[in-house]
Design an enzyme around this catalytic site. Structure first.
Site, PDB file in Angstrom:
ATOM      1  N   ARG A  16       0.857  -1.188   0.000  1.00 15.33           N
ATOM      2  CA  ARG A  16       0.000   0.000   0.000  1.00 15.33           C
ATOM      3  C   ARG A  16       0.898   1.245   0.000  1.00 15.33           C
ATOM      4  O   ARG A  16       2.130   1.138   0.038  1.00 15.33           O
ATOM      5  CB  ARG A  16      -0.914   0.023   1.223  1.00 15.33           C
ATOM      6  CG  ARG A  16      -0.184   0.203   2.533  1.00 15.33           C
ATOM      7  CD  ARG A  16      -1.131   0.193   3.718  1.00 15.33           C
ATOM      8  NE  ARG A  16      -0.444   0.563   4.943  1.00 15.33           N
ATOM      9  CZ  ARG A  16      -0.980   0.513   6.154  1.00 15.33           C
ATOM     10  NH1 ARG A  16      -2.222   0.097   6.300  1.00 15.33           N
ATOM     11  NH2 ARG A  16      -0.296   0.873   7.219  1.00 15.33           N
ATOM     12  N   ASP A  68       8.823 -10.146   7.721  1.00 12.56           N
ATOM     13  CA  ASP A  68       9.131  -9.046   8.633  1.00 12.56           C
ATOM     14  C   ASP A  68      10.559  -8.597   8.316  1.00 12.56           C
ATOM     15  O   ASP A  68      11.492  -9.408   8.398  1.00 12.56           O
ATOM     16  CB  ASP A  68       9.019  -9.546  10.081  1.00 12.56           C
ATOM     17  CG  ASP A  68       9.180  -8.407  11.090  1.00 12.56           C
ATOM     18  OD1 ASP A  68       9.904  -7.435  10.792  1.00 12.56           O
ATOM     19  OD2 ASP A  68       8.582  -8.512  12.171  1.00 12.56           O
ATOM     20  N   VAL A  69      10.730  -7.328   7.955  1.00 14.08           N
ATOM     21  CA  VAL A  69      12.072  -6.859   7.563  1.00 14.08           C
ATOM     22  C   VAL A  69      13.084  -6.905   8.706  1.00 14.08           C
ATOM     23  O   VAL A  69      14.275  -6.740   8.465  1.00 14.08           O
ATOM     24  CB  VAL A  69      12.051  -5.426   6.959  1.00 14.08           C
ATOM     25  CG1 VAL A  69      11.379  -5.390   5.615  1.00 14.08           C
ATOM     26  CG2 VAL A  69      11.457  -4.413   7.933  1.00 14.08           C
ATOM     27  N   ASN A  95      11.643   0.414   1.734  1.00 14.71           N
ATOM     28  CA  ASN A  95      10.570   1.380   2.003  1.00 14.71           C
ATOM     29  C   ASN A  95       9.779   1.083   3.279  1.00 14.71           C
ATOM     30  O   ASN A  95       9.172   1.992   3.841  1.00 14.71           O
ATOM     31  CB  ASN A  95       9.628   1.391   0.792  1.00 14.71           C
ATOM     32  CG  ASN A  95       8.349   2.131   1.063  1.00 14.71           C
ATOM     33  OD1 ASN A  95       8.317   3.353   1.087  1.00 14.71           O
ATOM     34  ND2 ASN A  95       7.259   1.386   1.296  1.00 14.71           N
ATOM     35  N   TYR A 160      11.365   7.778  15.882  1.00 16.39           N
ATOM     36  CA  TYR A 160      11.199   7.801  14.421  1.00 16.39           C
ATOM     37  C   TYR A 160      12.287   8.679  13.791  1.00 16.39           C
ATOM     38  O   TYR A 160      12.918   8.287  12.805  1.00 16.39           O
ATOM     39  CB  TYR A 160       9.805   8.319  14.079  1.00 16.39           C
ATOM     40  CG  TYR A 160       9.466   8.313  12.601  1.00 16.39           C
ATOM     41  CD1 TYR A 160       9.074   7.135  11.945  1.00 16.39           C
ATOM     42  CD2 TYR A 160       9.531   9.481  11.848  1.00 16.39           C
ATOM     43  CE1 TYR A 160       8.761   7.145  10.593  1.00 16.39           C
ATOM     44  CE2 TYR A 160       9.216   9.496  10.496  1.00 16.39           C
ATOM     45  CZ  TYR A 160       8.829   8.322   9.872  1.00 16.39           C
ATOM     46  OH  TYR A 160       8.511   8.325   8.524  1.00 16.39           O
ATOM     47  N   LYS A 164      15.278   7.522  11.176  1.00 13.86           N
ATOM     48  CA  LYS A 164      15.415   8.041   9.810  1.00 13.86           C
ATOM     49  C   LYS A 164      16.754   8.778   9.631  1.00 13.86           C
ATOM     50  O   LYS A 164      17.336   8.732   8.552  1.00 13.86           O
ATOM     51  CB  LYS A 164      14.225   8.943   9.464  1.00 13.86           C
ATOM     52  CG  LYS A 164      12.880   8.190   9.419  1.00 13.86           C
ATOM     53  CD  LYS A 164      12.841   7.128   8.323  1.00 13.86           C
ATOM     54  CE  LYS A 164      11.455   6.540   8.136  1.00 13.86           C
ATOM     55  NZ  LYS A 164      11.388   5.566   7.037  1.00 13.86           N
TER      56      LYS A 164
HETATM   57  P1  NAD Z   1       2.189   2.825   5.154  1.00  9.73           P
HETATM   58  O1  NAD Z   1       1.939   2.588   6.604  1.00  9.73           O
HETATM   59  O2  NAD Z   1       1.040   3.061   4.256  1.00  9.73           O
HETATM   60  O3  NAD Z   1       3.047   1.621   4.543  1.00  9.73           O
HETATM   61  C1  NAD Z   1       4.103   1.055   5.260  1.00  9.73           C
HETATM   62  C2  NAD Z   1       4.358  -0.314   4.692  1.00  9.73           C
HETATM   63  O4  NAD Z   1       5.422  -0.935   5.431  1.00  9.73           O
HETATM   64  C3  NAD Z   1       3.146  -1.252   4.803  1.00  9.73           C
HETATM   65  O5  NAD Z   1       3.075  -2.006   3.612  1.00  9.73           O
HETATM   66  C4  NAD Z   1       3.497  -2.141   5.961  1.00  9.73           C
HETATM   67  O6  NAD Z   1       2.858  -3.384   5.894  1.00  9.73           O
HETATM   68  C5  NAD Z   1       5.005  -2.252   5.788  1.00  9.73           C
HETATM   69  N1  NAD Z   1       5.701  -2.683   6.999  1.00  9.73           N
HETATM   70  C6  NAD Z   1       5.643  -2.112   8.222  1.00  9.73           C
HETATM   71  N2  NAD Z   1       6.384  -2.816   9.092  1.00  9.73           N
HETATM   72  C7  NAD Z   1       6.942  -3.838   8.391  1.00  9.73           C
HETATM   73  C8  NAD Z   1       7.798  -4.905   8.734  1.00  9.73           C
HETATM   74  N3  NAD Z   1       8.249  -5.071   9.993  1.00  9.73           N
HETATM   75  N4  NAD Z   1       8.153  -5.783   7.775  1.00  9.73           N
HETATM   76  C9  NAD Z   1       7.694  -5.646   6.510  1.00  9.73           C
HETATM   77  N5  NAD Z   1       6.874  -4.655   6.128  1.00  9.73           N
HETATM   78  C10 NAD Z   1       6.506  -3.760   7.066  1.00  9.73           C
HETATM   79  O7  NAD Z   1       3.235   4.018   5.079  1.00  9.73           O
HETATM   80  P2  NAD Z   1       3.724   4.983   3.890  1.00  9.73           P
HETATM   81  O8  NAD Z   1       3.233   6.312   4.217  1.00  9.73           O
HETATM   82  O9  NAD Z   1       3.476   4.381   2.575  1.00  9.73           O
HETATM   83  O10 NAD Z   1       5.288   4.982   4.224  1.00  9.73           O
HETATM   84  C11 NAD Z   1       6.261   4.298   3.475  1.00  9.73           C
HETATM   85  C12 NAD Z   1       7.635   4.784   3.907  1.00  9.73           C
HETATM   86  O11 NAD Z   1       7.723   6.204   3.707  1.00  9.73           O
HETATM   87  C13 NAD Z   1       7.946   4.552   5.388  1.00  9.73           C
HETATM   88  O12 NAD Z   1       9.301   4.213   5.527  1.00  9.73           O
HETATM   89  C14 NAD Z   1       7.686   5.915   6.013  1.00  9.73           C
HETATM   90  O13 NAD Z   1       8.421   6.094   7.191  1.00  9.73           O
HETATM   91  C15 NAD Z   1       8.128   6.838   4.896  1.00  9.73           C
HETATM   92  N6  NAD Z   1       7.535   8.190   4.970  1.00  9.73           N
HETATM   93  C16 NAD Z   1       6.193   8.393   4.866  1.00  9.73           C
HETATM   94  C17 NAD Z   1       5.680   9.693   4.940  1.00  9.73           C
HETATM   95  C18 NAD Z   1       4.206  10.026   4.821  1.00  9.73           C
HETATM   96  O14 NAD Z   1       3.830  11.202   4.983  1.00  9.73           O
HETATM   97  N7  NAD Z   1       3.319   9.077   4.545  1.00  9.73           N
HETATM   98  C19 NAD Z   1       6.565  10.767   5.120  1.00  9.73           C
HETATM   99  C20 NAD Z   1       7.917  10.517   5.226  1.00  9.73           C
HETATM  100  C21 NAD Z   1       8.398   9.217   5.145  1.00  9.73           C
END
Ligand code: NAD
Length: 265
Positions: A16, A68-69, A95, A160, A164
């Site tokens: 997603r 799980d990563v 990601n 967090y 990062k």
């Molecule tokens: P999201 O929560 O929609 O998706 C995160 C994904 O990571 C999901 O598919 C989830 O199942 C997977 N995941 C979580 N823990 C996991 C694990 N232990 N093993 C395997 N998979 C795992 O989040 P997003 O907004 O799509 O974020 C994606 C990346 O972008 C993340 O690293 C997040 O920190 C970063 N990010 C997001 C934003 C934002 O505003 N949405 C901003 C800055 C950075």
């Protein structure tokens, strides 16, 4: 354009949000993709991409694994499985990420460790597994998902932000180690992106910072973005595709802000 025809891209957190948008972009540009996520929905995401390939007669193939990563065993088995299935790994996008939000007094050691484990150790494990194959191939693209919080810590998310900032240190160090091996290592720092994660942020930060109703905090923060809007996941995908492309051949060790001008450094 099919810049990635014949190539394989591996993506974590790809069921997603940003991860799925990047996977979709790679598929649209001709790549085969291997999706990993800790949620069973990763198989639905793969089925949707297979339908896209069929509808648009694209050349790529798709595989999906639930993992799980933070587990080296699961990560290593996944990358080995990708080689077995597709024979190569050209691009690896680290990601997967999580966030929790709490004042320091309520931030448990367990929550601190879990966020660092997923967001930083998970990136390390995937980079290491990908590099094992990229080194012998003599080429590869690693793209690590960082955040605006790799530039500036925000309130109630020290774990967090630390995780990062760690991603950027890891990115720079690997970029130097593998620069002469034909492998680039870069990071992306998204700002506010409309995903499930941001819904969580809106709710939890909103409750701690004041009596915000649903969507009110995000509207306030978006008003502080020079472009006055949040990003769509596909806008992050565009940057990932650029970093994976030949146009980025001479770029390594960089972190690119994709945030509508929120942070200019
Ligand atoms: P999201 O929560 O929609 O998706 C995160 C994904 O990571 C999901 O598919 C989830 O199942 C997977 N995941 C979580 N823990 C996991 C694990 N232990 N093993 C395997 N998979 C795992 O989040 P997003 O907004 O799509 O974020 C994606 C990346 O972008 C993340 O690293 C997040 O920190 C970063 N990010 C997001 C934003 C934002 O505003 N949405 C901003 C800055 C950075």
């Amino acid at each position: 354009m099919r810049r990635f025809e014949g190539q394989t891209a591996v993506l974590t957190g790809a069921d997603r949000g940003i991860g799925l948008a990047i996977a979709t972009r790679f598929v649209e540009e001709g790549a085969s993709v291997a999706l990993a996520s800790n949620r069973p929905e990763v198989h639905e995401a793969a089925a949707a991409l297979e339908s896209l390939i069929e509808e648009q007669s694209l050349p790529g193939r798709v595989m999906a694994v639930r993992l799980d990563v933070t587990s080296a065993e699961e990560v290593n088995a996944f990358y080995a499985g990708v080689i077995e299935r597709f024979g190569r790994i050209d691009i690896s996008v680290q990601n997967a990420g999580i966030i929790t939000i709490a004042p320091l007094e309520e931030l448990s050691e367990e929550a601190w460790r879990r966020v660092l484990d997923v967001n930083t150790t998970g990136v390390f494990l995937c980079c290491k597994a990908a590099l094992h194959y990229m080194k012998s191939a003599g080429h590869g693209r690693l793209i690590n998902m960082a955040s605006g919080q790799a530039r500036q810590g925000f309130i109630y998310t020290p774990h967090y932000a630390a995780s990062k900032f760690g991603v950027l240190g890891l990115t720079q160090s690997l970029a130097r180690e593998f620069a002469s091996a034909g492998i680039t290592v870069n990071a992306i720092c998204p700002g506010i992106v409309e995903t499930d994660m941001w819904q969580y942020n809106d709710h939890h930060w909103g409750q701690l910072l004041g009596d915000y109703g649903p969507g009110e905090l995000i509207r306030e923060w978006v008003a502080g973005v020079p472009m006055k809007r949040a990003a769509q996941p596909r806008e992050i995908a565009g940057t990932a595709a650029f970093l994976a492309s030949r146009d980025a051949d001479y770029i390594t060790g960089q972190a690119i802000n994709v945030d509508g001008g929120l942070i200019m450094s």
